[in-house]
Design an enzyme around this catalytic site. Structure first.
Site, PDB file in Angstrom:
ATOM      1  N   HIS A  65      32.197  41.044  48.061  1.00  0.00           N
ATOM      2  CA  HIS A  65      33.095  42.115  48.537  1.00  0.00           C
ATOM      3  C   HIS A  65      32.772  42.461  49.993  1.00  0.00           C
ATOM      4  O   HIS A  65      33.669  42.601  50.814  1.00  0.00           O
ATOM      5  CB  HIS A  65      32.915  43.395  47.707  1.00  0.00           C
ATOM      6  CG  HIS A  65      33.343  43.306  46.276  1.00  0.00           C
ATOM      7  ND1 HIS A  65      32.565  43.783  45.246  1.00  0.00           N
ATOM      8  CD2 HIS A  65      34.463  42.829  45.689  1.00  0.00           C
ATOM      9  CE1 HIS A  65      33.199  43.609  44.089  1.00  0.00           C
ATOM     10  NE2 HIS A  65      34.359  43.025  44.329  1.00  0.00           N
ATOM     11  N   LYS A 118      38.757  48.259  32.003  1.00  0.00           N
ATOM     12  CA  LYS A 118      37.321  47.994  32.151  1.00  0.00           C
ATOM     13  C   LYS A 118      36.503  49.260  31.927  1.00  0.00           C
ATOM     14  O   LYS A 118      36.887  50.325  32.382  1.00  0.00           O
ATOM     15  CB  LYS A 118      37.022  47.493  33.578  1.00  0.00           C
ATOM     16  CG  LYS A 118      37.584  46.124  33.920  1.00  0.00           C
ATOM     17  CD  LYS A 118      37.114  45.694  35.316  1.00  0.00           C
ATOM     18  CE  LYS A 118      37.790  44.418  35.799  1.00  0.00           C
ATOM     19  NZ  LYS A 118      37.547  44.148  37.237  1.00  0.00           N
ATOM     20  N   ARG A 161      39.026  33.983  45.245  1.00  0.00           N
ATOM     21  CA  ARG A 161      37.925  33.094  44.873  1.00  0.00           C
ATOM     22  C   ARG A 161      38.513  31.799  44.341  1.00  0.00           C
ATOM     23  O   ARG A 161      39.511  31.335  44.849  1.00  0.00           O
ATOM     24  CB  ARG A 161      37.041  33.774  43.821  1.00  0.00           C
ATOM     25  CG  ARG A 161      36.257  34.926  44.385  1.00  0.00           C
ATOM     26  CD  ARG A 161      35.672  35.799  43.321  1.00  0.00           C
ATOM     27  NE  ARG A 161      36.730  36.551  42.652  1.00  0.00           N
ATOM     28  CZ  ARG A 161      36.527  37.578  41.843  1.00  0.00           C
ATOM     29  NH1 ARG A 161      35.311  37.959  41.569  1.00  0.00           N
ATOM     30  NH2 ARG A 161      37.545  38.212  41.290  1.00  0.00           N
ATOM     31  N   SER A 218      31.663  41.024  40.002  1.00  0.00           N
ATOM     32  CA  SER A 218      30.797  42.127  39.589  1.00  0.00           C
ATOM     33  C   SER A 218      30.302  41.892  38.161  1.00  0.00           C
ATOM     34  O   SER A 218      29.149  42.186  37.841  1.00  0.00           O
ATOM     35  CB  SER A 218      31.534  43.459  39.667  1.00  0.00           C
ATOM     36  OG  SER A 218      31.880  43.746  40.996  1.00  0.00           O
TER      37      SER A 218
HETATM   38  P1  ADP Z   1      35.408  41.808  40.489  1.00  0.00           P
HETATM   39  O1  ADP Z   1      36.324  40.698  40.085  1.00  0.00           O
HETATM   40  O2  ADP Z   1      34.143  41.323  41.106  1.00  0.00           O
HETATM   41  O3  ADP Z   1      35.223  42.886  39.453  1.00  0.00           O
HETATM   42  P2  ADP Z   1      37.116  43.642  41.971  1.00  0.00           P
HETATM   43  O4  ADP Z   1      38.101  43.907  40.912  1.00  0.00           O
HETATM   44  O5  ADP Z   1      36.315  44.783  42.442  1.00  0.00           O
HETATM   45  O6  ADP Z   1      36.112  42.464  41.694  1.00  0.00           O
HETATM   46  O7  ADP Z   1      37.837  42.903  43.176  1.00  0.00           O
HETATM   47  C1  ADP Z   1      38.313  43.468  44.342  1.00  0.00           C
HETATM   48  C2  ADP Z   1      38.797  42.361  45.239  1.00  0.00           C
HETATM   49  O8  ADP Z   1      37.679  41.629  45.737  1.00  0.00           O
HETATM   50  C3  ADP Z   1      39.716  41.318  44.601  1.00  0.00           C
HETATM   51  O9  ADP Z   1      40.666  40.938  45.574  1.00  0.00           O
HETATM   52  C4  ADP Z   1      38.779  40.172  44.305  1.00  0.00           C
HETATM   53  O10 ADP Z   1      39.465  38.944  44.280  1.00  0.00           O
HETATM   54  C5  ADP Z   1      37.857  40.258  45.503  1.00  0.00           C
HETATM   55  N1  ADP Z   1      36.545  39.669  45.249  1.00  0.00           N
HETATM   56  C6  ADP Z   1      35.721  39.926  44.223  1.00  0.00           C
HETATM   57  N2  ADP Z   1      34.590  39.190  44.310  1.00  0.00           N
HETATM   58  C7  ADP Z   1      34.715  38.441  45.442  1.00  0.00           C
HETATM   59  C8  ADP Z   1      33.904  37.452  46.062  1.00  0.00           C
HETATM   60  N3  ADP Z   1      32.751  37.074  45.520  1.00  0.00           N
HETATM   61  N4  ADP Z   1      34.348  36.894  47.221  1.00  0.00           N
HETATM   62  C9  ADP Z   1      35.547  37.258  47.716  1.00  0.00           C
HETATM   63  N5  ADP Z   1      36.364  38.168  47.176  1.00  0.00           N
HETATM   64  C10 ADP Z   1      35.972  38.750  46.044  1.00  0.00           C
END
Ligand code: ADP
Length: 158
Positions: free
Chosen positions: A17, A41, A90, A128
């Protein structure tokens, strides 16, 4: 002034992130990282805690602001005067879902565009939930989480 929103659950904010935050902050004048509610979630950290953790790791980036909302993202963006949503992409598995959300957001707010930044290769398979799973097994987390939040994470995983 170009304002972009980077929405997510950030439970907790990972190095993946943070990589997207840093890159997007260079592209836009102002970047609002917004912790959204995800009814599907059960979070490890409360919305307020997640906001605080993101603030801590983005302190050195002056044009980043951290907020939270339980509004519809398209409406939140309109209220904040933003017409761009930033998303991290990703492996291919993100694409289908993100594409659908981008379409829906444009339907609700036709001014709203979604821009995708490809994940850095070392964060490509990180989420996460993977980090939480690894944490349960005592895996060393410095490649996955920003240093400043590792103690909070370890305390919570106990
Ligand atoms: P997670 O899937 O880790 O629970 P979130 O729902 O908080 O993540 O995702 C928020 C945004 O960050 C989404 O656009 C997701 O694709 C992106 N994201 C999550 N992990 C990564 C990563 N390792 N690299 C790039 N973008 C990411």
């Amino acid at each position: 002034m170009k304002v972009a929103i980077y929405p997510g659950s950030f439970d907790p904010v990972t190095s993946g992130h943070l990589n997207i935050i840093r890159r997007a902050a260079k592209i836009f004048d102002r970047l609002i990282v917004c912790v959204m509610v995800n009814a599907g979630k059960k979070p490890m950290f409360t919305q307020e805690e997640r906001v605080e953790l993101i603030r801590r790791v983005t302190e050195d980036i002056p044009n980043v602001e951290v907020d939270c909302s339980d509004e519809l993202l398209a409406e939140y963006a309109k209220r904040k005067g933003s017409c761009v949503i930033v998303k991290g992409l990703r492996a291919g598995s993100d694409f289908e879902n993100e594409f659908q959300m981008a379409m829906i957001n444009r339907k609700i707010n036709p001014e709203l565009d979604t821009m995708f930044l490809t994940a850095e290769h070392q964060y490509m398979y990180m989420s996460s939930s993977t980090v939480k799973e690894l944490g349960h097994y005592g895996v060393e987390l410095s490649d996955f989480l920003p240093e400043e939040i590792i103690p909070d994470f370890q305390e919570r995983i106990k």
